[in-house]
Design an enzyme around this catalytic site. Sequence first.
Site, PDB file in Angstrom:
ATOM      1  CE1 TYR A  33       1.021  -0.160   4.301  1.00  0.00           C
ATOM      2  CE2 TYR A  33      -0.171   1.691   4.506  1.00  0.00           C
ATOM      3  CZ  TYR A  33       0.811   0.970   5.087  1.00  0.00           C
ATOM      4  OH  TYR A  33       1.404   1.326   6.273  1.00  0.00           O
ATOM      5  CE  LYS A 148       3.160   3.158   3.258  1.00  0.00           C
ATOM      6  NZ  LYS A 148       3.363   3.094   4.614  1.00  0.00           N
ATOM      7  CD  GLU A 180       9.447   1.916  10.800  1.00  0.00           C
ATOM      8  OE1 GLU A 180       9.428   2.870   9.972  1.00  0.00           O
ATOM      9  OE2 GLU A 180       9.561   0.885  10.336  1.00  0.00           O
ATOM     10  CG  LEU A 205       8.064   2.242   4.859  1.00  0.00           C
ATOM     11  CD1 LEU A 205       7.717   1.260   4.077  1.00  0.00           C
ATOM     12  CD2 LEU A 205       6.842   3.165   5.307  1.00  0.00           C
TER      13      LEU A 205
HETATM   14  N1  PDD Z   1       2.488   4.946   7.149  1.00  0.00           N
HETATM   15  N2  PDD Z   1       7.028   4.055   9.073  1.00  0.00           N
HETATM   16  C1  PDD Z   1       6.203   3.261   8.848  1.00  0.00           C
HETATM   17  C2  PDD Z   1       6.112   1.735   9.740  1.00  0.00           C
HETATM   18  C3  PDD Z   1       5.035   3.479   8.419  1.00  0.00           C
HETATM   19  O1  PDD Z   1       3.855   2.906   8.240  1.00  0.00           O
HETATM   20  C4  PDD Z   1       4.980   5.036   7.795  1.00  0.00           C
HETATM   21  C5  PDD Z   1       3.805   5.568   7.028  1.00  0.00           C
HETATM   22  C6  PDD Z   1       6.180   5.778   8.044  1.00  0.00           C
HETATM   23  C7  PDD Z   1       6.180   7.129   7.402  1.00  0.00           C
HETATM   24  O2  PDD Z   1       6.503   7.102   6.056  1.00  0.00           O
HETATM   25  P1  PDD Z   1       5.946   8.256   5.003  1.00  0.00           P
HETATM   26  O3  PDD Z   1       6.783   9.433   5.141  1.00  0.00           O
HETATM   27  O4  PDD Z   1       6.485   7.725   3.843  1.00  0.00           O
HETATM   28  O5  PDD Z   1       4.470   8.345   5.158  1.00  0.00           O
HETATM   29  C8  PDD Z   1       7.346   5.260   8.703  1.00  0.00           C
HETATM   30  C9  PDD Z   1       1.278   5.599   6.558  1.00  0.00           C
HETATM   31  C10 PDD Z   1       1.158   7.137   6.623  1.00  0.00           C
HETATM   32  C11 PDD Z   1       0.167   4.779   7.161  1.00  0.00           C
HETATM   33  O6  PDD Z   1       0.465   3.530   7.266  1.00  0.00           O
HETATM   34  O7  PDD Z   1      -0.919   5.308   7.240  1.00  0.00           O
END
Ligand code: PDD
Length: 285
Positions: A33, A148, A180, A205
């Site tokens: 996703y 992801k 994270e 991620l």
């Molecule tokens: N999540 N780490 C994890 C485990 C994440 O699920 C996300 C983002 C991030 C930040 O990534 P980015 O800056 O590319 O959004 C780091 C999304 C927003 C979600 O699951 O809703």
Amino acid sequence: MEQIAYVNGSYVPLSEAKVSVLDRGFLFADGIYEVAAVLDGKLVDNASHLARLERSVGEIRLELPETIARIQEIQKELVARNNLVNGMVYLEVTRGADTGRDFAFPKSVRPTLVMFTAKKDIVGAPSAKTGINVITVPDIRWERRDIKSVALLAQVLAKQAAAEAGAGEAWMIQDGKVTEGGSSSAFILTQDDVIVTRQNGSEILPGCTRKAVVALAEERQLRVEERAFSIDEALAAKEAFITSATVFVQGVVAIDGKKVGSGKPGPLTDRLREIYVEFAKATAV
Ligand code: PDD
């Protein structure tokens, strides 16, 4: 008016947006996703999200059912059909629905592609001013967190524990170091003004917002170190914050009930948030 979703080539009311019970996303979490923010009706840092999508699907040998260019067109069409001004577009691609439940990849099954939107005032969110509390939980996820994947059960449990503790995020801990957040990247600002965030690798991620914030900070001659940090180091830090597509840059003011810095979002956090919002608005498509 009801929200419109996209399912395998059709735009349908959200309540009618459905996939098969045999869909491998449902049966095996065999899917990928992405979440891209929308500001003023435009997609934020979307090229970065789509590049990560391509990488993630490549890592699990899943072929996208549409080209990246076409996926962006669909994202834009969905934003337009929903009159979305501020919020996000969620997209998910799975290995499709076979005729039964075989673990190995099905042959000649078209992948599933779904998208929907949600409203959120990311820039004006009250938590940007107050900051959030985080709790810590053991990181119990698999070893390929750079993908992801929609297999998010560990994060569901972590974020539920956070919610029950009145916290806005859970920081996951492995070998004494923060990996994270449940759905965000974790940062601290040390007493000697170094921005620290864990280096990319299979433990986290590679956050798109993290990548942009690191680049924006470095362009401004701010010192950035990509390495793991502990909770003790975070509690001794001047500031802490998280980044993600759905919060941008968000101050962390307490960890497990212990105050970080002044107990309010720090000046660097506020500044990076402003810089990021400016970048997001200037580059959105
Ligand atoms: N999540 N780490 C994890 C485990 C994440 O699920 C996300 C983002 C991030 C930040 O990534 P980015 O800056 O590319 O959004 C780091 C999304 C927003 C979600 O699951 O809703």
